[in-house]
Design an enzyme around this catalytic site. Structure first.
Site, PDB file in Angstrom:
ATOM      1  N   TRP A 133      -0.524  -2.865   1.835  1.00  0.00           N
ATOM      2  CA  TRP A 133      -1.245  -4.124   2.046  1.00  0.00           C
ATOM      3  C   TRP A 133      -0.375  -5.188   2.701  1.00  0.00           C
ATOM      4  O   TRP A 133      -0.892  -6.143   3.274  1.00  0.00           O
ATOM      5  CB  TRP A 133      -1.772  -4.667   0.713  1.00  0.00           C
ATOM      6  CG  TRP A 133      -0.727  -4.779  -0.356  1.00  0.00           C
ATOM      7  CD1 TRP A 133      -0.464  -3.888  -1.343  1.00  0.00           C
ATOM      8  CD2 TRP A 133       0.227  -5.842  -0.530  1.00  0.00           C
ATOM      9  NE1 TRP A 133       0.592  -4.309  -2.113  1.00  0.00           N
ATOM     10  CE2 TRP A 133       1.029  -5.511  -1.644  1.00  0.00           C
ATOM     11  CE3 TRP A 133       0.469  -7.040   0.137  1.00  0.00           C
ATOM     12  CZ2 TRP A 133       2.052  -6.336  -2.088  1.00  0.00           C
ATOM     13  CZ3 TRP A 133       1.494  -7.863  -0.305  1.00  0.00           C
ATOM     14  CH2 TRP A 133       2.274  -7.512  -1.407  1.00  0.00           C
ATOM     15  N   ASN A 134       0.943  -5.064   2.622  1.00  0.00           N
ATOM     16  CA  ASN A 134       1.778  -6.190   3.051  1.00  0.00           C
ATOM     17  C   ASN A 134       1.895  -6.320   4.571  1.00  0.00           C
ATOM     18  O   ASN A 134       2.122  -7.408   5.086  1.00  0.00           O
ATOM     19  CB  ASN A 134       3.164  -6.134   2.391  1.00  0.00           C
ATOM     20  CG  ASN A 134       3.911  -4.852   2.683  1.00  0.00           C
ATOM     21  OD1 ASN A 134       3.334  -3.851   3.092  1.00  0.00           O
ATOM     22  ND2 ASN A 134       5.214  -4.873   2.448  1.00  0.00           N
ATOM     23  N   ALA A 159      -4.688   0.152   2.212  1.00  0.00           N
ATOM     24  CA  ALA A 159      -4.671  -0.361   0.841  1.00  0.00           C
ATOM     25  C   ALA A 159      -6.011  -0.996   0.509  1.00  0.00           C
ATOM     26  O   ALA A 159      -6.662  -1.597   1.367  1.00  0.00           O
ATOM     27  CB  ALA A 159      -3.548  -1.386   0.690  1.00  0.00           C
ATOM     28  N   GLY A 210       5.029   2.833   1.105  1.00  0.00           N
ATOM     29  CA  GLY A 210       4.673   2.296  -0.205  1.00  0.00           C
ATOM     30  C   GLY A 210       5.774   2.537  -1.206  1.00  0.00           C
ATOM     31  O   GLY A 210       6.945   2.706  -0.851  1.00  0.00           O
ATOM     32  N   SER A 211       5.400   2.605  -2.464  1.00  0.00           N
ATOM     33  CA  SER A 211       6.397   2.698  -3.537  1.00  0.00           C
ATOM     34  C   SER A 211       7.008   4.086  -3.620  1.00  0.00           C
ATOM     35  O   SER A 211       6.381   5.090  -3.261  1.00  0.00           O
ATOM     36  CB  SER A 211       5.753   2.336  -4.878  1.00  0.00           C
ATOM     37  OG  SER A 211       4.902   3.383  -5.318  1.00  0.00           O
ATOM     38  N   GLU A 232       8.270   6.158   3.961  1.00  0.00           N
ATOM     39  CA  GLU A 232       8.981   4.878   4.023  1.00  0.00           C
ATOM     40  C   GLU A 232       8.719   4.202   2.690  1.00  0.00           C
ATOM     41  O   GLU A 232       7.625   3.680   2.461  1.00  0.00           O
ATOM     42  CB  GLU A 232       8.470   4.048   5.214  1.00  0.00           C
ATOM     43  CG  GLU A 232       9.420   2.924   5.596  1.00  0.00           C
ATOM     44  CD  GLU A 232       9.057   1.609   4.957  1.00  0.00           C
ATOM     45  OE1 GLU A 232       9.703   1.268   3.938  1.00  0.00           O
ATOM     46  OE2 GLU A 232       8.150   0.930   5.452  1.00  0.00           O
ATOM     47  N   LEU A 233       9.715   4.233   1.807  1.00  0.00           N
ATOM     48  CA  LEU A 233       9.500   3.897   0.406  1.00  0.00           C
ATOM     49  C   LEU A 233      10.182   2.581   0.023  1.00  0.00           C
ATOM     50  O   LEU A 233      10.439   1.739   0.864  1.00  0.00           O
ATOM     51  CB  LEU A 233       9.958   5.072  -0.462  1.00  0.00           C
ATOM     52  CG  LEU A 233       9.348   6.427  -0.075  1.00  0.00           C
ATOM     53  CD1 LEU A 233       9.912   7.556  -0.935  1.00  0.00           C
ATOM     54  CD2 LEU A 233       7.838   6.394  -0.157  1.00  0.00           C
ATOM     55  N   GLU A 366      13.318  -3.798  -7.478  1.00  0.00           N
ATOM     56  CA  GLU A 366      12.752  -4.507  -6.331  1.00  0.00           C
ATOM     57  C   GLU A 366      11.806  -5.597  -6.834  1.00  0.00           C
ATOM     58  O   GLU A 366      10.960  -5.357  -7.698  1.00  0.00           O
ATOM     59  CB  GLU A 366      11.993  -3.515  -5.448  1.00  0.00           C
ATOM     60  CG  GLU A 366      11.489  -4.100  -4.143  1.00  0.00           C
ATOM     61  CD  GLU A 366      10.846  -3.052  -3.248  1.00  0.00           C
ATOM     62  OE1 GLU A 366      10.798  -3.276  -2.028  1.00  0.00           O
ATOM     63  OE2 GLU A 366      10.404  -2.012  -3.768  1.00  0.00           O
TER      64      GLU A 366
END
Length: 465
Positions: A133-134, A159, A210-211, A232-233, A366
């Site tokens: 979402w970011n 998202a 994401g996470s 890409e975490l 984080e």
């Protein structure tokens, strides 16, 4: 489960739009269509794929203001940041439109006079993407552009907080002439769609931003069908201020990195490590700059810091700040909140903490929020030890005007992206990705198209001498 997803403005809690939540049957049908689309799209010549990607980029630029407004309404970031993200998103399309016509093979000298060996590249298959979402525009195009350039079909799940930007971009791809079965979107719960993606025989590659925990689950889910993955975490970026650093310049760059998108970025500064001889001076200058930032609705002129995306993110930030204060951190500014859980909006004012240490959660996890913790170090070796003391290795930053210090830090920091006197190093033409538990593979640059290609070699025998 609701048949629709309610998209709300995180700055006001206001309902923007309800979008259809796709059923399992609809998603599986889309995946089947994507496989058929791949079989056709892979045959389109590279120059035509390049032309269509350029047309898509142009369509996005023609609608930039509208897309940016939609993004700000569903994401919360300031409008100028959203406009910047649209430009960033199209830079990936522009870059990979050019890379489409540079997918080269090669000839290898054979070990026999009667043989010839050639190597060719071909698209890997249908690519399934899950985006955060970011950065709802840039994270989508950073995956879609190289996939389409390589000749892969592409399906994306955005998202649930921010599906509207992705839906708009895909519709513009259709307007540009990209076939509807070559690029698609689906909306649904991440756990449901993720499993459909990993289980599907029509998907050959999963790409995810994401996470780290969700990334690990997707990697495990992809193992049974040996799917290719790009991950890409999470990150936990350190920023090191050396004794000789230009403090005024470092402050400005740190502000850019830390408070962009209200600190809700995977590469934003999470830990500020300052040499003990300049820590007080840096903290004073940095706090003064932070106090000038305006918090508010991203659609309002002059807003620098927008809302936190949701209650879960807000609660985590507040808990980290409270934990740090209880353990002895000093609040230099901030620790101020405006939130209404019933209405559904959450604001955290930019906060600066000093005298943080390793016992505090904020130094271990984080944050994803506008909180800047400052600690000090005596030696470069100590700074590197603190910086590397994390399972993550996405981004790191340092400020020094001494090439020896800079070279040492570059060589010893275990991070995939490093900014030397640069708080915003990301670019479409550079490889983006992390080490350790921050991910697998790279996005951007010439490296970014490689994960979408298979290598095939042909050995021809019985040639005439």
């Amino acid at each position: 489960m609701s048949k629709t997803i309610k998209v709300k403005n995180p700055a006001t809690g206001e309902l923007i739009q309800e979008v259809t939540r796709h059923t399992v049957e609809e998603i599986n049908r889309a995946l089947e269509n994507g496989q058929k689309g791949f079989e056709k799209w892979a045959k389109v010549n590279a120059h035509e794929r390049s032309r269509l990607l350029k047309a898509w980029s142009q369509k996005i630029q023609e609608n930039k203001e509208e897309i940016a407004k939609v993004m700000t309404m569903e994401n919360g970031k300031p409008l100028q940041e959203s406009i910047g993200e649209v430009n960033y998103a199209t830079s990936y399309i522009d870059w990979y439109a050019e890379e489409a016509v540079r997918i080269y093979g090669r000839t290898i000298p054979a070990s026999s006079e009667t043989k010839r060996i050639t190597v060719s590249r071909q698209p890997i298959g249908q690519v399934a993407a899950i985006t955060p979402w970011n950065f709802p525009a840039a994270m989508m195009t950073r995956k879609a552009a190289p996939a389409l350039a390589a000749g892969c079909s592409f399906i994306v799940k955005a998202a649930e907080e921010t599906p509207l930007t992705t839906m708009t971009l895909v519709e513009l791809a259709y307007e540009a002439g990209i076939p509807k079965d070559a690029i698609q979107y689906v909306n649904g719960r991440g756990s449901v769609v993720g499993q459909l993606f990993t289980d599907s025989p029509f998907v050959r590659k999963i790409t995810f931003t994401g996470s780290t925990p969700i990334g690990k689950a997707l990697i495990k889910g992809s193992a049974d069908t040996v799917k290719h993955v790009t991950m890409e975490l999470g990150g936990h970026a350190p920023l090191i201020i050396a004794e000789d650093a230009d403090l005024d310049y470092a402050v400005g760059q740190t502000i850019i990195s830390k408070y962009r998108n209200a600190g809700q970025t995977c590469v934003c500064v999470n830990r500020i490590l300052v040499h003990e001889n300049v820590v007080d001076a840096f903290a004073e200058k940095f706090t003064a700059a932070v106090n000038k930032l305006k918090v508010g609705n991203g659609l309002e002129a002059g807003t620098d810091v927008g809302p936190i995306i949701n209650e879960k993110g807000y609660d985590k930030i507040v808990a980290q700040v409270n934990d740090a204060i209880e353990k002895g951190a000093e609040v230099l500014t901030g620790n101020k909140y405006e939130a209404d859980k019933e209405q559904g909006y959450f604001f955290v004012y930019p906060t600066v903490l000093k005298n943080v240490d390793a016992s505090m959660d904020i130094m271990q996890e984080e944050t994803f929020g506008p909180i800047a913790p400052i600690t000090s170090f005596k030696t470069l070796e100590e700074a590197v030890e603190i910086a590397n003391n994390t399972p993550y290795g996405l981004a790191a930053y340092f400020f020094t005007n001494d090439y020896r210090t800079g070279t040492y830090l570059h060589d010893h920091l275990d991070f995939g992206i490093i900014g030397w006197n640069d708080g915003a190093p990301s670019a479409a033409h550079a490889p983006f990705g992390g080490m350790k538990e921050s991910g697998l593979g790279r996005e951007g640059g010439t490296e970014g198209i490689e994960p979408y290609l298979e290598t095939k070699y042909l050995s021809v025998g019985n040639l005439l001498n």
